[in-house]
Write an enzyme that holds these catalytic residues in place. Sequence first.
Site, PDB file in Angstrom:
ATOM      1  N   THR A 140       0.904  -1.152   0.000  1.00 19.59           N
ATOM      2  CA  THR A 140       0.000   0.000   0.000  1.00 19.59           C
ATOM      3  C   THR A 140       0.939   1.196   0.000  1.00 19.59           C
ATOM      4  O   THR A 140       2.021   1.124   0.596  1.00 19.59           O
ATOM      5  CB  THR A 140      -0.926   0.055   1.238  1.00 19.59           C
ATOM      6  OG1 THR A 140      -0.111   0.163   2.401  1.00 19.59           O
ATOM      7  CG2 THR A 140      -1.806  -1.177   1.359  1.00 19.59           C
ATOM      8  N   HIS A 141       0.578   2.253  -0.684  1.00 17.76           N
ATOM      9  CA  HIS A 141       1.452   3.427  -0.847  1.00 17.76           C
ATOM     10  C   HIS A 141       2.784   3.034  -1.485  1.00 17.76           C
ATOM     11  O   HIS A 141       3.790   3.689  -1.273  1.00 17.76           O
ATOM     12  CB  HIS A 141       1.736   4.126   0.485  1.00 17.76           C
ATOM     13  CG  HIS A 141       0.517   4.366   1.308  1.00 17.76           C
ATOM     14  ND1 HIS A 141      -0.229   5.523   1.237  1.00 17.76           N
ATOM     15  CD2 HIS A 141      -0.127   3.576   2.211  1.00 17.76           C
ATOM     16  CE1 HIS A 141      -1.248   5.440   2.067  1.00 17.76           C
ATOM     17  NE2 HIS A 141      -1.228   4.264   2.671  1.00 17.76           N
ATOM     18  N   SER A 262      17.464  -0.332 -26.619  1.00 18.06           N
ATOM     19  CA  SER A 262      17.720   1.103 -26.778  1.00 18.06           C
ATOM     20  C   SER A 262      18.711   1.282 -27.910  1.00 18.06           C
ATOM     21  O   SER A 262      19.548   0.415 -28.162  1.00 18.06           O
ATOM     22  CB  SER A 262      18.292   1.651 -25.480  1.00 18.06           C
ATOM     23  OG  SER A 262      19.100   2.779 -25.754  1.00 18.06           O
ATOM     24  N   LYS A 268      19.730  -2.366 -22.371  1.00 21.46           N
ATOM     25  CA  LYS A 268      18.321  -2.095 -22.065  1.00 21.46           C
ATOM     26  C   LYS A 268      17.322  -2.956 -22.802  1.00 21.46           C
ATOM     27  O   LYS A 268      17.511  -3.342 -23.944  1.00 21.46           O
ATOM     28  CB  LYS A 268      18.021  -0.618 -22.322  1.00 21.46           C
ATOM     29  CG  LYS A 268      18.725   0.245 -21.295  1.00 21.46           C
ATOM     30  CD  LYS A 268      18.246   1.661 -21.349  1.00 21.46           C
ATOM     31  CE  LYS A 268      16.857   1.790 -20.765  1.00 21.46           C
ATOM     32  NZ  LYS A 268      16.381   3.165 -20.912  1.00 21.46           N
ATOM     33  N   GLU A 275       4.232   0.451 -21.936  1.00 14.82           N
ATOM     34  CA  GLU A 275       4.246   1.923 -21.874  1.00 14.82           C
ATOM     35  C   GLU A 275       3.255   2.529 -22.858  1.00 14.82           C
ATOM     36  O   GLU A 275       2.546   3.488 -22.540  1.00 14.82           O
ATOM     37  CB  GLU A 275       5.645   2.448 -22.190  1.00 14.82           C
ATOM     38  CG  GLU A 275       6.642   2.171 -21.087  1.00 14.82           C
ATOM     39  CD  GLU A 275       8.044   2.574 -21.507  1.00 14.82           C
ATOM     40  OE1 GLU A 275       8.554   3.562 -20.975  1.00 14.82           O
ATOM     41  OE2 GLU A 275       8.622   1.906 -22.393  1.00 14.82           O
ATOM     42  N   GLN A 307     -22.743  13.489 -36.507  1.00 15.80           N
ATOM     43  CA  GLN A 307     -21.807  12.827 -37.417  1.00 15.80           C
ATOM     44  C   GLN A 307     -20.422  12.698 -36.765  1.00 15.80           C
ATOM     45  O   GLN A 307     -19.610  11.870 -37.165  1.00 15.80           O
ATOM     46  CB  GLN A 307     -21.718  13.638 -38.715  1.00 15.80           C
ATOM     47  CG  GLN A 307     -20.868  13.003 -39.790  1.00 15.80           C
ATOM     48  CD  GLN A 307     -21.092  13.680 -41.134  1.00 15.80           C
ATOM     49  OE1 GLN A 307     -22.159  13.528 -41.730  1.00 15.80           O
ATOM     50  NE2 GLN A 307     -20.110  14.422 -41.609  1.00 15.80           N
TER      51      GLN A 307
HETATM   52  N1  ARG Z   1     -23.643  11.131 -42.379  1.00 10.08           N
HETATM   53  C1  ARG Z   1     -24.687  11.384 -41.465  1.00 10.08           C
HETATM   54  C2  ARG Z   1     -24.210  11.063 -40.035  1.00 10.08           C
HETATM   55  O1  ARG Z   1     -23.289  10.361 -39.925  1.00 10.08           O
HETATM   56  C3  ARG Z   1     -25.861  10.506 -41.754  1.00 10.08           C
HETATM   57  C4  ARG Z   1     -27.162  11.091 -41.363  1.00 10.08           C
HETATM   58  C5  ARG Z   1     -27.407  12.322 -42.141  1.00 10.08           C
HETATM   59  N2  ARG Z   1     -28.708  12.818 -41.979  1.00 10.08           N
HETATM   60  C6  ARG Z   1     -29.031  14.027 -42.450  1.00 10.08           C
HETATM   61  N3  ARG Z   1     -30.241  14.378 -42.259  1.00 10.08           N
HETATM   62  N4  ARG Z   1     -28.163  14.786 -43.013  1.00 10.08           N
HETATM   63  O2  ARG Z   1     -24.757  11.531 -39.072  1.00 10.08           O
END
Ligand code: ARG
Length: 444
Positions: A140-141, A262, A268, A275, A307
Site C-alpha cells: 500500500t502506498h 535502446s 536495455k 508503456e 456525425q
Molecule cells: N452522415 C450522417 C451522419 O453520420 C448521416 C445522417 C445524415 N442525416 C441528415 N439528415 N443529413 O450523421
Amino acid sequence: MAQDYVASISFDQRLYRQDITGSIAHAKMLAKQGIITESDAETIIKGLSSIQEEIEQGKFQFQTEHEDIHMNIEARLFEKVGDVAGKLHTARSRNDQIALDLRLFVKEELSKTIDALKSLQSSLVELAEANKNIIMPGYTHLQQAQPVLLAHHLLAYFEMFQRDKERFHDCLKRTDILPLGSGALAGVSYPVDREFVARELGFGKVSTNSLDAVSDRDFIIEYEACAAITMVHLSRLAEEIILWSSAEFSFIEIGEAYTTGSSIMPQKKNPDVAELARGKTGRVYGHLMAILTTMEALPLAYNRDMQEDKEGLFDTVDTLQPTLRVFAGMVKTIKVNVKRVRQAIKRDYILATDLADYLVKKGLPFREAHGVLSKLSKYAVSRDKSFHELSLSEYHGFSLLFDEDVYAITLESSLAARNVIGGTSPQQVGAALTRAREILNGTK
Ligand code: ARG
C-alpha cells in the site's frame, strides 16, 4: 469546400457492410409488405450485393461529392440498376439508417471486445497457476505492507476484467435495439414490419420512440465509457509490468517480442508495449469526453453534430481491442524471478500486522497491540534485526504477552491465517483459481 467540410465518407466508409446488410433487410421487408414488388426488391438486393463485392475487392470509388456511405452506395446502385434504386429509400431516412449502421457496428465490436477480454483473463489465470506458491510483498502506498500470494495479486486483475466484461455485456442489452422504422424523426407512413427487420438483422428489440431512436447515441457513449474503465485497468497492469521489470524490482521478465532495445544503451530492454498501452489510455478518455460534449444539450431529434460520433468510436475500438490482444500475448511470456520476489521482502517487518494480531489473540485490544508493534518495529530497525532475531527478553521489553510461540509467525503462517473469502490464504487462492477457470469455461 463546404462539401469537403460536411462529407464523412473518408471515415464512415468503414460502415459499408452494416449499411448494405441493413438495406437488404429493409428491401426484403418492403417487398414482403407489398410496398415494392418482389422483383424490384430482388434487383435492388442483387445490386447491393455486387456493390459489397466491389468494395471488398477495392474496386469501389468512394466520392466526397456523395458525402457519406449511404449516398455513395445509393449513387452506385442507381448506376447499376437504374431508377429502381430510387425505391430502396422508401419508408426510411438517413437518420434511422445511420442509427442502425452504428448499432450493428457496436454490437459486433462488443462481442469482439468481450472475447479479447476473455483471452487476457485466461493469460492471467495461466500465469497465476504457473506461479501458484510464490509469496510476494503486498503493497500500500508502494510500501511493503503484508505478504500476499503472487497469484492473488494477478487474480485481482482477473476480477477487474471480469467486471469490464459484465459492463460490455450490459451495454449490449441497450445496443441491441432496432431503430429502423423511425424515419427522419416521426415514424413512417407505410405499413412496415419492424419486427421482421429486427429478426432479419438479429436485434432483440424494436425501439419504442422514433424521436429518441434517431437521436440516441447512448450506446456509443456507453461503449466508450466501458472502454475507458477497461483502459484504467490496463494502465494499472501496464504500470506494474513496467515497475516489476525494472532493475530495482526485477520481479519479472517480459518476452523479447514485447520489449525493444535502446539505440544507444545495449543493456536495455524497454517495456514499450506496456508503456504504449499506458499512454493510449489518454486518447480513449479523450474520445469519451468528446462524445459526451458533442451530445450535450442537442435539441431533439437528429442534428448534424452527431456525425462527429464516428471517428472517436472507431479509434476507441482500434485502441482498446489491440491493447487487450497484445496484453494477452505479453502476459503469457512473463517469467517470474522467484528469488527476487522472495528477497524483496525486507527482513520480516512485513509481519508486523501478524505480530499485532498475535497480541490481540492473547487479550490485548488491537489499538494497544498496534502501539506495541510500532515501537517494536522501530527498535528492530534501529538494531538492524529481523523480528525473529529478537530474543524473548527483548520482546518482553515491549509486552509480557509475547511467548516462545511468537517465533512460529512466518510468511506462510501469515498467508494461511487470511483464510477468509477473498483472502490470500493458499486455500482461498486455490478456490479463486478454480472459480476463474469455471468462469472462463463458461460453467459459471
Ligand atoms: N452522415 C450522417 C451522419 O453520420 C448521416 C445522417 C445524415 N442525416 C441528415 N439528415 N443529413 O450523421
